[in-house]
Design a protein around this motif. Structure first.
Motif, PDB file in Angstrom:
ATOM      1  N   ASP A  37     -10.090  -1.171   3.251  1.00 40.16           N
ATOM      2  CA  ASP A  37      -9.665  -1.478   4.617  1.00 40.16           C
ATOM      3  C   ASP A  37     -10.909  -1.532   5.506  1.00 40.16           C
ATOM      4  OD1 ASP A  37      -8.483  -1.788   7.061  1.00 40.16           O
ATOM      5  OD2 ASP A  37      -7.242   0.017   6.958  1.00 40.16           O
TER       6      ASP A  37
ATOM      7  N   THR B 128      -8.085   3.484   4.019  1.00 38.70           N
ATOM      8  CA  THR B 128      -6.909   3.016   4.749  1.00 38.70           C
ATOM      9  C   THR B 128      -6.867   3.647   6.136  1.00 38.70           C
ATOM     10  OG1 THR B 128      -5.716   2.871   2.648  1.00 38.70           O
ATOM     11  CG2 THR B 128      -4.409   2.768   4.674  1.00 38.70           C
TER      12      THR B 128
ATOM     13  N   VAL C   6       0.889  -1.168   0.000  1.00 38.81           N
ATOM     14  CA  VAL C   6       0.000   0.000   0.000  1.00 38.81           C
ATOM     15  C   VAL C   6       0.923   1.213   0.000  1.00 38.81           C
ATOM     16  CG1 VAL C   6      -1.734   1.288   1.285  1.00 38.81           C
ATOM     17  CG2 VAL C   6      -1.842  -1.213   1.184  1.00 38.81           C
TER      18      VAL C   6
ATOM     19  N   ASP D  36      -0.291   6.134   1.584  1.00 37.94           N
ATOM     20  CA  ASP D  36      -1.667   6.580   1.766  1.00 37.94           C
ATOM     21  C   ASP D  36      -1.715   8.052   2.184  1.00 37.94           C
ATOM     22  OD1 ASP D  36      -0.547   5.069   4.123  1.00 37.94           O
ATOM     23  OD2 ASP D  36      -2.206   6.072   5.122  1.00 37.94           O
TER      24      ASP D  36
ATOM     25  N   ASP E  22      -3.377   4.804  -2.720  1.00 44.64           N
ATOM     26  CA  ASP E  22      -4.468   5.194  -1.835  1.00 44.64           C
ATOM     27  C   ASP E  22      -5.390   6.224  -2.487  1.00 44.64           C
ATOM     28  OD1 ASP E  22      -5.581   5.235   0.995  1.00 44.64           O
ATOM     29  OD2 ASP E  22      -5.162   7.347   0.676  1.00 44.64           O
TER      30      ASP E  22
ATOM     31  N   ILE F  26      -5.752  -3.350   7.006  1.00 43.30           N
ATOM     32  CA  ILE F  26      -4.478  -2.651   6.866  1.00 43.30           C
ATOM     33  C   ILE F  26      -4.066  -2.013   8.195  1.00 43.30           C
ATOM     34  CG2 ILE F  26      -3.267  -0.784   5.669  1.00 43.30           C
ATOM     35  CD1 ILE F  26      -3.786  -3.307   3.987  1.00 43.30           C
TER      36      ILE F  26
END
Length: 744
Positions: free
Chosen positions: A611, A550, A461, A464, A509, A676
């Motif tokens: 998430d 996230t 990921v 973010d 993200d 996450i």
């Protein structure tokens, strides 16, 4: 201070014949050379870098000017401030890079647009004076597909002759590649550039050519759609591959059971052939149509079925990708890394969860590892580093099923520029971008690229909250600096270039629906993300998808109203909670954002993650049904399962619960629901706490805070926290367990 007037004596005047000699101050000499490089080019857009060498006296500020000659435009510039007047562009220094010593260099970059052509500028001026040190340019080649014509039709099995014209104004064309969609068909290294694509089954295809020059710069042609039909005669049969399913994984030596259904409305099906790629595996002449493919070695395969009717007409299925492993070693890039795999369990978090009452019910759930500072790469404060986690994941893969291990790559300079609790260690003004590349991304990429870990599916990921901040928060100084310096865009492009590997999967993200769900935010966000990804070496292929929510709390779905619900003659968009947003929950937002990304050029195989670690919103405060009120605000507040005061509130929210457990392909376009944010970990602190864990103080984390323009109301829902204490983890974790939805 006022200057004194000079006194000139009469004798001096006489000595000069009555004329006073006035000494003029010496002017600074201006000289420069420019290197202008088109680094990447695609239909309608390009990326470029410009390097100025100061061959004159030292500069305290600079302004580089040039003229585009073919109607090009500037879309985004970093490390310089653009001014555009017609075709004339002026790039002026930022506040931090105006000083350039004699002989020194300064560089900036930009993304631009073009229509019919993209020639490089012919001349440059520095501070108004022509650059006299010469100009070095490198321009991407030009390429166009000359055959087949757009919307051409062929009869299966077809042979399609593909041809292209390509040229490079400042060098030579090294090769031209021919593609169907994102699949490479073939390459030609000498003109005339062509490829013969034989045995093409019925279907719709999109052909492109991509030219590379001798410096590695590339340009893709405009896509050309073509259709291959089943030809004349009676109607072609229909056929569908029912087994195996896409993404299926087997262990070598494997037996793969192939099965298909087939029918012919105006005749009979005489046989069904089963293929691996273009290789015939076997045939069946009677329904049910099956074939047992035995002794299959480890590798990646694409299986299909072709039905033939009594008139000789044929129809083929699209290819179905499957993987055969040697005990989990895929060594390849699959469409969805979560299919056929199990999630890595982080023992650092699992031990904390298991120690809580009832925690054993979730302690074996996969959670992500946050690499949020340089020290976390090797491990800090007793936690494992990247390599130690990968080694542990290998041990968990010993049973033969592939393991997905998730990392959050999170240390951009000026990180999370609109928040305080999550600010990072690197600063743009302190050479942060260079440190990010060499001290953060390079070591991570080196570890993840170790062939020892090729059997793992590594999901990253990537940064973010970064690109969303460049859409909505440029009024904040840290965000403006991250944008003008190019730190976010260049940092993410560098990370994607380094981390784009066979067994590594990158997801960017997209914030959440209460951040980017408005039309004014979503469109610019899609454009920024598309331009950022197109600027990488692999272009759209450098990412596997995007992730929403996230470490956030937005509800997965609101069960009692949708964006089209009307209450008392008013749209729920008019309520204070929805506030004219186009979305009311994360699933609809993520699917809508995915559609917009595909429209912007991303492939239709794009996958999304959500998430769900803290967005369950169960417990006693969860409404059991819709409100009966006819007032739109009362209805929404009584019906919504998300019990926060404002949908933008984010720090340690009271009442939140564990959400959907991680699982693959839960909804259309969604690769997986994931955890996450490890449940129980703090977002930040309500008071300043000395620590080396990156837990910062932010008033938004203080339950006594009355709010500001960014979060609407107060944050009475935020928990008071001392995030380094075991007691705090226990309280937070127990709350999430109590309010879990679905209930544990």
């Amino acid at each position: 201070m006022r200057r004194k007037l000079a006194i000139v004596s009469i004798a001096a005047v006489a000595a000069t014949g009555g004329a006073i000699a006035v000494m003029q101050p010496a002017l600074a000499a201006t000289g420069c050379s420019v290197k202008y490089t088109v680094t990447n080019q695609w239909p309608g857009g390009f990326g470029a870098s410009v390097e100025i060498t100061n061959t004159g006296d030292a500069l305290t500020s600079w302004s580089l000017g040039w003229d585009f000659v073919a109607g090009q435009g500037i879309q985004q510039m970093w490390q310089a401030v653009p001014t555009v007047s017609g075709l004339h562009v002026t790039a002026k220094n930022e506040s931090y890079n105006g000083a350039v010593p004699s002989g020194g260099k300064v560089a900036f970059g930009f993304n631009g647009s073009w229509t019919t052509a993209n020639p490089v500028p012919g001349a440059f001026t520095l501070n108004g004076a022509a650059c006299n040190g010469g100009t070095t340019t490198n321009q991407a080649p030009t390429v166009s597909l000359t055959s087949p014509a757009a919307n051409a039709t062929f009869s299966a099995p077809a042979t399609i002759g593909i041809a292209a014209n390509a040229a490079d104004a400042d060098g030579t064309v090294a090769k031209v590649e021919f593609y169907n969609g994102s699949t490479l068909l073939g390459t030609d290294t000498s003109a005339p550039y062509s490829y013969s694509w034989a045995g093409v089954a019925a279907g719709s295809y999109t052909l492109t050519a991509k030219a590379y020059d001798n410096m590695g710069l590339s340009t893709a042609s405009t896509a050309v759609p073509v259709t291959v039909t089943t030809g004349g005669g009676n109607g072609a049969p229909s056929v569908a591959l029912t087994s195996p399913t896409a993404g299926s994984t087997f262990t070598a030596p494997a037996t793969v059971a192939l099965a298909a259904t087939a029918s012919d409305s105006d005749g009979t099906v005489t046989k069904v052939d089963f293929y691996n790629g273009t290789t015939l595996l076997g045939s069946d002449t009677t329904a049910p149509y099956t074939y047992s493919w035995t002794g299959v070695a480890a590798g990646n395969y694409t299986v299909s079925a072709k039905a033939t009717d009594n008139a000789g007409n044929t129809t083929s299925t699209s290819g179905t990708a499957i993987t055969v492993t040697t005990g989990g070693d895929t060594g390849s890039h699959v469409d969805n890394p979560y299919v056929g795999a199990k999630g890595y369990v982080n023992s650092d978090w699992s031990a904390l969860a298991a120690a809580e009452p009832g925690g054993s019910r979730v302690a074996n759930t996969s959670t992500a590892i946050w690499i949020d500072r340089i020290a976390a790469i090797t491990g800090a404060n007793g936690a494992k580093g990247v390599r130690a986690h990968l080694d542990a994941a290998l041990a968990q893969a010993a049973g033969g099923t592939p393991v997905v291990i998730e990392f959050v790559i999170y240390d951009l300079p000026n990180r999370d520029c609109a928040a305080l609790a999550s600010n990072g260690e690197l600063k743009v003004s302190e050479n942060g971008l260079a440190r990010y590349k060499t001290e953060f991304i390079d070591p991570i990429a080196a570890i993840m690229s170790d062939s020892k870990y090729s059997s793992l599916r590594i999901v990253n990921v990537v940064e973010d909250d970064s690109l969303p901040n460049l859409v909505t928060n440029l009024g904040l100084a840290n965000c403006a600096e991250a944008n003008s310096s190019g730190a976010y865009v260049q940092g993410i492009q560098y990370a994607l270039n380094k981390l784009h590997k066979n067994n590594i999967y990158n997801y960017l993200d997209i914030g959440h629906h209460a951040w980017l769900g408005w039309d004014s935010n979503l469109g610019p966000a899609v454009t920024l993300m598309a331009n950022t990804v197109k600027g990488t070496t692999a272009g759209f292929n450098s990412v596997d998808g995007f992730i929403s929510n996230t470490a956030n709390y937005s509800a997965l779905t609101e069960p009692y109203f949708t964006i089209t619900t009307q209450v008392g003659g008013q749209s729920i968009r008019q309520s204070k909670w929805v506030d004219w947003n186009q979305y009311v929950d994360e699933l609809s937002f993520t699917q809508g954002f995915r559609n917009a990304l595909i429209t912007a050029g991303f492939p239709s195989t794009l996958g999304m993650l959500i998430d769900t670690s803290r967005n369950g919103w169960g417990g006693t405060a969860r409404p059991a049904g819709p409100s009966t009120s006819t007032d739109v605000n009362t209805f929404v507040n009584g019906s919504r399962i998300d019990r926060r005061i404002h949908a933008g509130n984010w720090c340690n929210q009271s009442g939140a619960g564990l959400g959907e457990r991680p699982r693959a392909t839960p909804a259309t376009g969604i690769d997986a629901y994931v955890w996450i944010k490890p449940p129980g970990e703090s977002d930040g602190s309500s008071t300043a706490i000395a620590n080396s864990d990156g837990k910062g103080f932010d008033r938004m984390c203080d339950p006594t805070y009355t709010g500001n323009s960014l979060n609407g109301n107060n944050l009475t829902g935020a928990l008071p926290n001392s995030p380094l204490s075991g007691a705090w983890f226990s309280g937070q974790f127990q709350q999430l367990m109590t309010n879990a939805y679905p209930a544990l």
